[in-house]
Design a protein around this motif. Structure first.
Motif, PDB file in Angstrom:
ATOM      1  N   ARG A 134     -13.993 -40.219  31.968  1.00  0.00           N
ATOM      2  CA  ARG A 134     -14.528 -41.231  32.877  1.00  0.00           C
ATOM      3  C   ARG A 134     -14.674 -40.692  34.303  1.00  0.00           C
ATOM      4  NH1 ARG A 134     -10.542 -46.139  32.508  1.00  0.00           N
ATOM      5  NH2 ARG A 134     -11.971 -46.898  34.124  1.00  0.00           N
ATOM      6  N   TRP A 135     -14.172 -39.477  34.550  1.00  0.00           N
ATOM      7  CA  TRP A 135     -14.190 -38.928  35.898  1.00  0.00           C
ATOM      8  C   TRP A 135     -14.812 -37.535  35.885  1.00  0.00           C
ATOM      9  CZ3 TRP A 135      -9.749 -40.955  33.576  1.00  0.00           C
ATOM     10  CH2 TRP A 135      -9.386 -42.224  34.005  1.00  0.00           C
ATOM     11  N   PRO A 136     -16.126 -37.427  35.689  1.00  0.00           N
ATOM     12  CA  PRO A 136     -16.768 -36.105  35.716  1.00  0.00           C
ATOM     13  C   PRO A 136     -16.605 -35.448  37.084  1.00  0.00           C
ATOM     14  CG  PRO A 136     -18.408 -37.864  35.731  1.00  0.00           C
ATOM     15  CD  PRO A 136     -17.092 -38.518  35.455  1.00  0.00           C
ATOM     16  N   LEU A 137     -16.294 -34.154  37.081  1.00  0.00           N
ATOM     17  CA  LEU A 137     -16.029 -33.453  38.335  1.00  0.00           C
ATOM     18  C   LEU A 137     -17.243 -33.348  39.240  1.00  0.00           C
ATOM     19  CD1 LEU A 137     -13.648 -30.556  37.211  1.00  0.00           C
ATOM     20  CD2 LEU A 137     -13.101 -32.506  38.667  1.00  0.00           C
ATOM     21  N   VAL A 138     -18.450 -33.512  38.668  1.00  0.00           N
ATOM     22  CA  VAL A 138     -19.645 -33.457  39.509  1.00  0.00           C
ATOM     23  C   VAL A 138     -19.608 -34.555  40.574  1.00  0.00           C
ATOM     24  CG1 VAL A 138     -21.085 -34.974  38.085  1.00  0.00           C
ATOM     25  CG2 VAL A 138     -22.151 -33.186  39.470  1.00  0.00           C
ATOM     26  N   LYS A 139     -18.902 -35.647  40.291  1.00  0.00           N
ATOM     27  CA  LYS A 139     -18.782 -36.714  41.280  1.00  0.00           C
ATOM     28  C   LYS A 139     -17.878 -36.287  42.434  1.00  0.00           C
ATOM     29  CE  LYS A 139     -19.887 -40.596  38.275  1.00  0.00           C
ATOM     30  NZ  LYS A 139     -19.496 -41.923  37.758  1.00  0.00           N
ATOM     31  N   THR A 140     -16.949 -35.380  42.155  1.00  0.00           N
ATOM     32  CA  THR A 140     -16.110 -34.844  43.223  1.00  0.00           C
ATOM     33  C   THR A 140     -16.897 -33.867  44.087  1.00  0.00           C
ATOM     34  OG1 THR A 140     -14.111 -35.054  41.863  1.00  0.00           O
ATOM     35  CG2 THR A 140     -14.003 -33.531  43.722  1.00  0.00           C
ATOM     36  N   PHE A 141     -17.705 -33.029  43.442  1.00  0.00           N
ATOM     37  CA  PHE A 141     -18.432 -31.987  44.157  1.00  0.00           C
ATOM     38  C   PHE A 141     -19.656 -32.520  44.901  1.00  0.00           C
ATOM     39  CE2 PHE A 141     -16.702 -29.452  40.446  1.00  0.00           C
ATOM     40  CZ  PHE A 141     -15.641 -28.939  41.169  1.00  0.00           C
ATOM     41  N   LEU A 142     -20.450 -33.359  44.235  1.00  0.00           N
ATOM     42  CA  LEU A 142     -21.756 -33.731  44.777  1.00  0.00           C
ATOM     43  C   LEU A 142     -21.950 -35.232  44.962  1.00  0.00           C
ATOM     44  CD1 LEU A 142     -24.052 -31.368  42.653  1.00  0.00           C
ATOM     45  CD2 LEU A 142     -23.065 -30.934  44.905  1.00  0.00           C
ATOM     46  N   TYR A 143     -21.599 -36.011  43.947  1.00  0.00           N
ATOM     47  CA  TYR A 143     -21.923 -37.443  43.969  1.00  0.00           C
ATOM     48  C   TYR A 143     -20.673 -38.243  44.334  1.00  0.00           C
ATOM     49  CZ  TYR A 143     -23.792 -41.969  42.504  1.00  0.00           C
ATOM     50  OH  TYR A 143     -24.205 -43.281  42.470  1.00  0.00           O
ATOM     51  N   ASN A 144     -20.428 -38.385  45.634  1.00  0.00           N
ATOM     52  CA  ASN A 144     -19.272 -39.149  46.093  1.00  0.00           C
ATOM     53  C   ASN A 144     -19.627 -39.903  47.358  1.00  0.00           C
ATOM     54  OD1 ASN A 144     -18.443 -37.421  48.553  1.00  0.00           O
ATOM     55  ND2 ASN A 144     -18.541 -35.912  46.889  1.00  0.00           N
ATOM     56  N   ASP A 145     -18.815 -40.887  47.701  1.00  0.00           N
ATOM     57  CA  ASP A 145     -19.157 -41.771  48.817  1.00  0.00           C
ATOM     58  C   ASP A 145     -18.935 -41.140  50.185  1.00  0.00           C
ATOM     59  OD1 ASP A 145     -16.417 -41.763  48.874  1.00  0.00           O
ATOM     60  OD2 ASP A 145     -16.178 -43.894  48.390  1.00  0.00           O
ATOM     61  N   LYS A 146     -18.441 -39.890  50.224  1.00  0.00           N
ATOM     62  CA  LYS A 146     -18.362 -39.190  51.503  1.00  0.00           C
ATOM     63  C   LYS A 146     -19.723 -38.636  51.906  1.00  0.00           C
ATOM     64  CE  LYS A 146     -13.532 -37.802  50.994  1.00  0.00           C
ATOM     65  NZ  LYS A 146     -12.580 -36.666  50.906  1.00  0.00           N
ATOM     66  N   VAL A 147     -20.574 -38.424  50.911  1.00  0.00           N
ATOM     67  CA  VAL A 147     -21.903 -37.860  51.158  1.00  0.00           C
ATOM     68  C   VAL A 147     -22.997 -38.885  50.924  1.00  0.00           C
ATOM     69  CG1 VAL A 147     -23.537 -36.053  50.470  1.00  0.00           C
ATOM     70  CG2 VAL A 147     -21.084 -35.563  50.509  1.00  0.00           C
ATOM     71  N   LEU A 148     -22.862 -39.657  49.863  1.00  0.00           N
ATOM     72  CA  LEU A 148     -23.922 -40.579  49.452  1.00  0.00           C
ATOM     73  C   LEU A 148     -23.449 -42.027  49.493  1.00  0.00           C
ATOM     74  CD1 LEU A 148     -25.142 -38.552  46.342  1.00  0.00           C
ATOM     75  CD2 LEU A 148     -26.275 -38.682  48.558  1.00  0.00           C
ATOM     76  N   ASP A 149     -24.398 -42.924  49.681  1.00  0.00           N
ATOM     77  CA  ASP A 149     -24.113 -44.361  49.613  1.00  0.00           C
ATOM     78  C   ASP A 149     -24.160 -44.749  48.135  1.00  0.00           C
ATOM     79  OD1 ASP A 149     -23.978 -47.114  49.773  1.00  0.00           O
ATOM     80  OD2 ASP A 149     -25.239 -47.230  51.561  1.00  0.00           O
ATOM     81  N   THR A 150     -23.071 -44.504  47.433  1.00  0.00           N
ATOM     82  CA  THR A 150     -23.044 -44.673  45.976  1.00  0.00           C
ATOM     83  C   THR A 150     -23.236 -46.132  45.549  1.00  0.00           C
ATOM     84  OG1 THR A 150     -20.612 -44.728  46.076  1.00  0.00           O
ATOM     85  CG2 THR A 150     -21.639 -42.608  45.577  1.00  0.00           C
ATOM     86  N   ASP A 151     -22.783 -47.070  46.365  1.00  0.00           N
ATOM     87  CA  ASP A 151     -22.958 -48.481  46.020  1.00  0.00           C
ATOM     88  C   ASP A 151     -24.440 -48.868  46.022  1.00  0.00           C
ATOM     89  OD1 ASP A 151     -20.234 -48.859  45.730  1.00  0.00           O
ATOM     90  OD2 ASP A 151     -19.937 -49.525  47.796  1.00  0.00           O
TER      91      ASP A 151
END
Length: 246
Positions: A124-141
């Motif tokens: 449920r926690w792919p590491l790509v979300k840590t590296f690239l797709y996270n709320d520090k960089v993108l507006d994930t909501d």
């Protein structure tokens, strides 16, 4: 990050940018330049000697990693992995084991990260979300809401898998380059002044030979992900970035 109030958002860019620049310079100096110079220039008997040169050189990145942990107040997986790598290099060198073990260690750590990135796709926690797709960089909501509106959640999951393989490829590339660099450079007997100089040379070359190619692959993965998000959501790049990156 996207939930912060307006005053925090307004003050964050000004306060966040300088530490990032300082951190980059500190990383280059403490993790690469200073250890390389110590190993190359201070390993002679007239200076620190071979073993103390290794201890002093590796103390810089080790203490820097511990300082980062104390400042942030929480464990960072990748900083921790870096500390383990430093301790292994020091242990292998001080015990005067065959240089092939350093080469194996240099290859093993990024290879394990690549494998972990691929395996995490089944969790449920792919590491790509840590590296690239996270709320520090993108507006994930905002991205998630647009994906749902456009009925593109399934297509986005496929995009994340493709980006994950690209991230894993950067680690596998780093693994191969690490191994080749260590095998080519570390040719002298461990415990000798020449070996320390070679260890310093390997440290100095690690940035242009290993980090730069791996970062190029990682940047390509980021560009791919951002473009796919734009197509699947209909949003422009500035609209998908987190507020403090706009």
């Amino acid at each position: 990050m996207s939930e912060s109030n307006t005053p925090e958002q307004n003050s964050q860019p000004a306060s966040a940018t300088p530490p990032k620049q300082e951190s980059l310079l500190a990383n280059l100096l403490i993790n690469i330049a200073i250890p390389a110079l110590i190993l190359a220039k201070l390993s002679g008997d007239d200076w620190l000697g071979t073993k103390w040169a290794i201890v002093v050189a590796l103390a810089f990145p080790l203490l820097y990693g511990l300082r980062d942990f104390l400042q942030n107040g929480k464990a960072n997986f990748f900083s921790g992995l870096g500390v383990v790598s430093i301790l292994l290099t020091g242990g292998i060198s001080l015990m005067e084991l065959d240089a092939k073990y350093i080469a194996m260690k240099e290859a093993a750590i990024p290879a394990l990260l690549g494998i972990a990135t691929v395996v995490s796709l089944r969790t449920r926690w792919p590491l790509v979300k840590t590296f690239l797709y996270n709320d520090k960089v993108l507006d994930t909501d905002k991205i998630a809401a647009k994906l749902e509106d456009n009925n593109n959640l399934g297509a986005f999951e496929l995009t994340l898998k493709q980006a994950s393989w690209m991230v894993a490829a950067s680690f596998f590339l780093s693994s191969v380059l690490n191994y080749v660099l260590a095998k080519v450079i570390l040719t002298s007997p461990p415990g000798s002044e020449a070996f320390n100089a070679e260890l310093g040379k390997m440290t100095a070359l690690s940035y242009p030979v290993i980090v730069v190619p791996s970062m190029i692959v990682l940047i390509l993965a980021m560009v791919f992900l951002f473009r796919r998000i734009g197509k699947l959501t209909g949003l422009k790049l500035e609209d998908i970035m987190a507020a403090h990156h706009r």
